[in-house]
Write a protein that holds these residues in place. Structure first.
Motif, PDB file in Angstrom:
ATOM      1  N   ALA A  55       0.700  -1.298   0.026  1.00 36.46           N
ATOM      2  CA  ALA A  55      -0.046   0.045   0.035  1.00 36.46           C
ATOM      3  C   ALA A  55       0.763   1.273   0.004  1.00 36.46           C
ATOM      4  N   ALA A  56       1.913   1.257   0.609  1.00 36.43           N
ATOM      5  CA  ALA A  56       2.772   2.355   0.772  1.00 36.43           C
ATOM      6  C   ALA A  56       3.509   2.662  -0.445  1.00 36.43           C
ATOM      7  N   ARG A  57       3.895   1.564  -1.154  1.00 37.33           N
ATOM      8  CA  ARG A  57       4.607   1.599  -2.511  1.00 37.33           C
ATOM      9  C   ARG A  57       3.655   2.196  -3.620  1.00 37.33           C
ATOM     10  N   ALA A  58       2.221   1.643  -3.505  1.00 33.91           N
ATOM     11  CA  ALA A  58       1.286   2.124  -4.396  1.00 33.91           C
ATOM     12  C   ALA A  58       0.938   3.473  -4.416  1.00 33.91           C
ATOM     13  N   VAL A  59       0.812   4.151  -2.967  1.00 32.93           N
ATOM     14  CA  VAL A  59       0.746   5.272  -2.829  1.00 32.93           C
ATOM     15  C   VAL A  59       1.469   6.332  -3.461  1.00 32.93           C
ATOM     16  N   ARG A  60       2.702   6.010  -3.267  1.00 34.03           N
ATOM     17  CA  ARG A  60       3.941   6.792  -3.728  1.00 34.03           C
ATOM     18  C   ARG A  60       3.681   6.696  -5.131  1.00 34.03           C
ATOM     19  N   THR A  61       3.484   5.495  -5.631  1.00 34.37           N
ATOM     20  CA  THR A  61       3.554   5.575  -7.190  1.00 34.37           C
ATOM     21  C   THR A  61       2.240   6.391  -7.702  1.00 34.37           C
ATOM     22  N   VAL A  62       1.126   6.424  -7.059  1.00 35.00           N
ATOM     23  CA  VAL A  62       0.056   7.036  -7.709  1.00 35.00           C
ATOM     24  C   VAL A  62       0.364   8.779  -7.336  1.00 35.00           C
ATOM     25  N   ALA A  63       0.945   9.009  -6.465  1.00 35.00           N
ATOM     26  CA  ALA A  63       1.463  10.425  -6.287  1.00 35.00           C
ATOM     27  C   ALA A  63       2.388  10.954  -7.220  1.00 35.00           C
ATOM     28  N   GLN A  64       3.315  10.089  -7.412  1.00 25.60           N
ATOM     29  CA  GLN A  64       4.567  10.697  -8.416  1.00 25.60           C
ATOM     30  C   GLN A  64       3.841  10.651  -9.719  1.00 25.60           C
ATOM     31  N   THR A  65       2.990   9.607 -10.048  1.00 25.74           N
ATOM     32  CA  THR A  65       2.356   9.596 -11.534  1.00 25.74           C
ATOM     33  C   THR A  65       1.380  11.033 -11.505  1.00 25.74           C
ATOM     34  N   ALA A  66       0.785  11.421 -10.556  1.00 24.85           N
ATOM     35  CA  ALA A  66      -0.195  12.294 -10.664  1.00 24.85           C
ATOM     36  C   ALA A  66       0.469  13.694 -10.690  1.00 24.85           C
ATOM     37  N   VAL A  67       1.727  13.867  -9.863  1.00 24.04           N
ATOM     38  CA  VAL A  67       2.515  15.081 -10.258  1.00 24.04           C
ATOM     39  C   VAL A  67       3.058  15.222 -11.563  1.00 24.04           C
ATOM     40  N   ALA A  68       3.562  13.954 -12.085  1.00 20.44           N
ATOM     41  CA  ALA A  68       3.966  13.944 -13.448  1.00 20.44           C
ATOM     42  C   ALA A  68       2.980  14.269 -14.348  1.00 20.44           C
ATOM     43  N   ALA A  69       1.860  13.584 -14.184  1.00 23.04           N
ATOM     44  CA  ALA A  69       0.953  14.022 -15.358  1.00 23.04           C
ATOM     45  C   ALA A  69       0.498  15.389 -15.348  1.00 23.04           C
ATOM     46  N   ILE A  70       0.138  16.232 -14.029  1.00 19.78           N
ATOM     47  CA  ILE A  70      -0.172  17.516 -13.938  1.00 19.78           C
ATOM     48  C   ILE A  70       1.024  18.314 -14.518  1.00 19.78           C
ATOM     49  N   GLY A  71       2.334  17.984 -14.234  1.00 21.39           N
ATOM     50  CA  GLY A  71       3.504  18.743 -14.757  1.00 21.39           C
ATOM     51  C   GLY A  71       3.511  18.959 -16.166  1.00 21.39           C
ATOM     52  N   VAL A  72       2.861  18.083 -16.879  1.00 17.98           N
ATOM     53  CA  VAL A  72       3.012  18.019 -18.549  1.00 17.98           C
ATOM     54  C   VAL A  72       2.170  19.277 -18.916  1.00 17.98           C
ATOM     55  N   SER A  73       1.052  19.830 -18.210  1.00 17.28           N
ATOM     56  CA  SER A  73      -0.014  20.803 -18.618  1.00 17.28           C
ATOM     57  C   SER A  73       0.913  22.157 -18.363  1.00 17.28           C
ATOM     58  N   SER A  74       0.756  23.261 -19.262  1.00 17.19           N
ATOM     59  CA  SER A  74       1.501  24.188 -18.944  1.00 17.19           C
ATOM     60  C   SER A  74       0.758  25.425 -18.128  1.00 17.19           C
TER      61      SER A  74
END
Length: 63
Positions: free
Chosen positions: A11-30
């Motif tokens: 669960a800890a690993r999955a939560v970190r992965t979800v957070a990192q992916t969300a930040v990366a996906a948000i960062g793609v937008s200008s």
């Protein structure tokens, strides 16, 4: 394999992965107003599911 320690580590690993992916996906937008929130959420959830499936193969911290 499916002990409380394993579930906690997975669960800890999955939560970190979800957070990192969300930040990366948000960062793609200008701009924050241009964020496709459906795409961000679906991508992050998929990454979390893949993290759980990967954890089935083995978690070094749960041994």
């Amino acid at each position: 394999m499916f002990t409380k320690k394993w579930f906690t580590a997975a669960a800890a690993r999955a939560v970190r992965t979800v957070a990192q992916t969300a930040v990366a996906a948000i960062g793609v937008s200008s701009m924050i107003s241009e964020v496709d929130w459906l795409a961000v959420c679906s991508t992050a959830i998929l990454a979390g599911l893949l993290s759980i499936l990967t954890s089935v193969a083995g978690l070094p911290e749960a041994e």
